[in-house]
Design an enzyme around this catalytic site. Structure first.
Site, PDB file in Angstrom:
ATOM      1  N   ASP A 173      -1.691 -18.421   0.970  1.00  0.00           N
ATOM      2  CA  ASP A 173      -2.638 -19.146   0.108  1.00  0.00           C
ATOM      3  C   ASP A 173      -3.290 -20.294   0.869  1.00  0.00           C
ATOM      4  OD1 ASP A 173      -0.108 -20.266   0.140  1.00  0.00           O
ATOM      5  OD2 ASP A 173      -0.050 -20.784  -1.989  1.00  0.00           O
ATOM      6  N   TYR A 199       0.811  -1.206   0.000  1.00  0.00           N
ATOM      7  CA  TYR A 199       0.000   0.000   0.000  1.00  0.00           C
ATOM      8  C   TYR A 199       0.852   1.266   0.000  1.00  0.00           C
ATOM      9  CZ  TYR A 199      -4.509  -2.273   0.877  1.00  0.00           C
ATOM     10  OH  TYR A 199      -5.669  -3.003   0.766  1.00  0.00           O
ATOM     11  N   ASP A 249      -5.897  -7.547   4.196  1.00  0.00           N
ATOM     12  CA  ASP A 249      -7.055  -6.970   3.500  1.00  0.00           C
ATOM     13  C   ASP A 249      -7.875  -8.081   2.850  1.00  0.00           C
ATOM     14  OD1 ASP A 249      -8.720  -4.984   2.314  1.00  0.00           O
ATOM     15  OD2 ASP A 249      -7.613  -5.226   0.442  1.00  0.00           O
ATOM     16  N   ASP A 273     -11.769  -9.954   4.161  1.00  0.00           N
ATOM     17  CA  ASP A 273     -13.006 -10.013   3.368  1.00  0.00           C
ATOM     18  C   ASP A 273     -13.494 -11.460   3.308  1.00  0.00           C
ATOM     19  OD1 ASP A 273     -12.888  -7.280   2.805  1.00  0.00           O
ATOM     20  OD2 ASP A 273     -13.528  -7.570   0.727  1.00  0.00           O
ATOM     21  N   LYS A 277       4.172 -15.248   2.856  1.00  0.00           N
ATOM     22  CA  LYS A 277       4.372 -15.971   1.599  1.00  0.00           C
ATOM     23  C   LYS A 277       5.884 -16.184   1.480  1.00  0.00           C
ATOM     24  CE  LYS A 277       3.021 -17.631  -2.420  1.00  0.00           C
ATOM     25  NZ  LYS A 277       2.327 -18.928  -2.528  1.00  0.00           N
TER      26      LYS A 277
HETATM   27  C1  IPM Z   1     -10.330  -1.900   3.936  1.00  0.00           C
HETATM   28  C2  IPM Z   1     -10.597  -1.291   2.598  1.00  0.00           C
HETATM   29  C3  IPM Z   1      -9.491  -0.305   2.293  1.00  0.00           C
HETATM   30  C4  IPM Z   1      -8.190  -1.083   2.250  1.00  0.00           C
HETATM   31  C5  IPM Z   1      -9.671   0.503   1.002  1.00  0.00           C
HETATM   32  C6  IPM Z   1     -10.984   1.251   0.985  1.00  0.00           C
HETATM   33  C7  IPM Z   1      -8.530   1.432   0.761  1.00  0.00           C
HETATM   34  O1  IPM Z   1     -10.706  -2.261   1.625  1.00  0.00           O
HETATM   35  O2  IPM Z   1     -10.278  -1.160   4.932  1.00  0.00           O
HETATM   36  O3  IPM Z   1     -10.185  -3.129   4.018  1.00  0.00           O
HETATM   37  O4  IPM Z   1      -7.851  -1.683   1.228  1.00  0.00           O
HETATM   38  O5  IPM Z   1      -7.505  -1.086   3.265  1.00  0.00           O
HETATM   39 MN    MN Z   2     -10.623  -4.316   2.379  1.00  0.00          MN
END
Ligand code: IPM
Ligand code: MN
Length: 362
Positions: free
Chosen positions: A223, A141, A247, A251, A191
């Site tokens: 992975d 990032y 990240d 999710d 990784k």
């Molecule tokens: C999160 C989001 C952010 C990230 C984006 C919106 C920049 O996906 O907080 O997980 O990638 O960190």
């Molecule tokens: Mn995210």
């Protein structure tokens, strides 16, 4: 006692879910006799539209003056031009970096009444209670070089995954410390079979291990971790990993809980201590969901639970935090659901009603 909280609703459903968290906070204030002074500011697309930049100096100053920051979400199609000069996400990234919020805590707890409402088998997700500690101010990032350019043989772009020993050590320590207060198991995810930065990560984790003899440390490749997360998720306690891996894994992990709309996060500037409070930014892990914006549909629970984390980590208000978490549980047990966690025999409610129901039960 008076607490100053910077509130940055952001874009899309951000303002709607933040409004409900604010109402729940005020209910907690009335019930326990605290004053939460909410100071509103702009971030992301909302800030670009007004000031031409995703994070202004004033908003940053506001955050620094407060005990904590509550944020909704940023981003949307309006600002998605790949050639655009400013992006809403830049505002969030700058906030994280400027406020030195290197430790992102994302707890994933499967509530019993939602165990049937996931795309996975209930017996796989039942009892899941894990915590992902995501490094938040390093890695791909932020690494340099980071740019896109034209060459004689077409376009090219580069991002850099770079980590210093200090960055790796401090986030690993957050993982070890938090594991100590839980089931004492730490999975360090990397990784290392391919990436040099991961090999350094694993080496440092291995070196730190003996300083935490009570913690069972294991290493796992990212992975295979992603696979194990949906195969046997109850095996995890604390997962610690770098920015991008965290990240993606969170999710995925959110699906264990049934919905992204359920998961809160805390971004902290240091190791949370039991007694002392620590500055932090609190936001749901979901995005701005532009399609649902303004429709009174979005689930505000992730943001409401984020405000509970804020009470716990930044304001030192443990029982108040618990009162929010219990209120969320009660409302779900009473059968109220927003659209994305709706199932048969439940009562469907909108953002506003869900906020009301929770506020009335704190
Ligand atoms: C999160 C989001 C952010 C990230 C984006 C919106 C920049 O996906 O907080 O997980 O990638 O960190
Ligand atoms: Mn995210």
């Amino acid at each position: 006692m008076k607490y100053d909280i910077a509130v940055l609703p952001g874009d899309g459903i951000g303002p709607e879910v933040v409004a409900e968290a604010a109402r729940v906070l005020q209910a907690v204030g009335r019930r326990y006799g605290h004053k939460f002074a909410l100071h509103y500011g702009y971030v992301g697309g909302a800030s670009i539209d007004r000031y031409g930049e995703a994070l202004t100096k004033d908003t940053l100053k506001l955050c620094k003056k407060c005990h904590a920051v509550l944020l909704g979400a940023v981003g949307g199609p309006k600002w998605d031009d790949p050639l655009g000069k400013v992006r809403p996400e830049d505002g969030l990234l700058a906030l994280r970096k400027e406020l030195k919020l290197f430790a992102n805590l994302r707890p994933v707890k499967v509530l019993p009444m939602l165990a049937n409402h996931t795309t996975l088998k209930p017996e796989v997700v039942r009892g899941v209670d894990l915590l992902v500690v995501r490094e938040l101010t390093g890695g791909l990032y932020f690494g340099r070089p980071k740019r896109r350019w034209q060459t004689s043989r077409g376009r090219r772009a580069v991002d850099t995954m770079s980590y210093s020993e200090m960055e790796i050590e401090r986030i690993l320590r957050v993982g070890f410390e938090l594991a100590r207060r839980r089931k004492k198991k730490l999975t360090s995810v990397d990784k290392a079979n391919v990436l040099e930065s991961s090999r350094l990560w694993r080496q440092i984790a291995t070196e730190l291990g003996p300083q935490y003899p009570d913690i069972q440390l294991e290493h796992q490749l990212v992975d295979s971790c992603s696979m194990r997360l949906i195969q046997r998720p109850t095996e995890f306690d604390v997962i610690v990993t770098e920015n991008t891996f965290g990240d993606i894994l969170t999710d995925e992990a959110s699906m264990l809980a049934g919905s992204m709309g359920m998961l809160p996060s805390a971004s902290l500037a240091g190791i949370p201590k039991k007694s002392n409070s620590i500055f932090g930014l609190y936001e749901p892990i979901h995005g701005s969901s532009p399609k649902r914006a303004g429709l009174n549909m979005a689930n505000p629970i992730a943001t409401i639970l984020s405000s509970a984390l804020m009470l716990r980590y930044s304001l030192g208000l443990k029982k108040e935090a618990e009162s929010i978490e219990k209120a969320v549980n009660k409302v779900l047990n009473d059968g109220y659901r927003t659209y994305e966690i709706m199932s048969d025999d439940m009562t469907k409610v909108g953002t506003r009603e869900m906020g009301d129901l929770i506020a009335s039960r704190v």
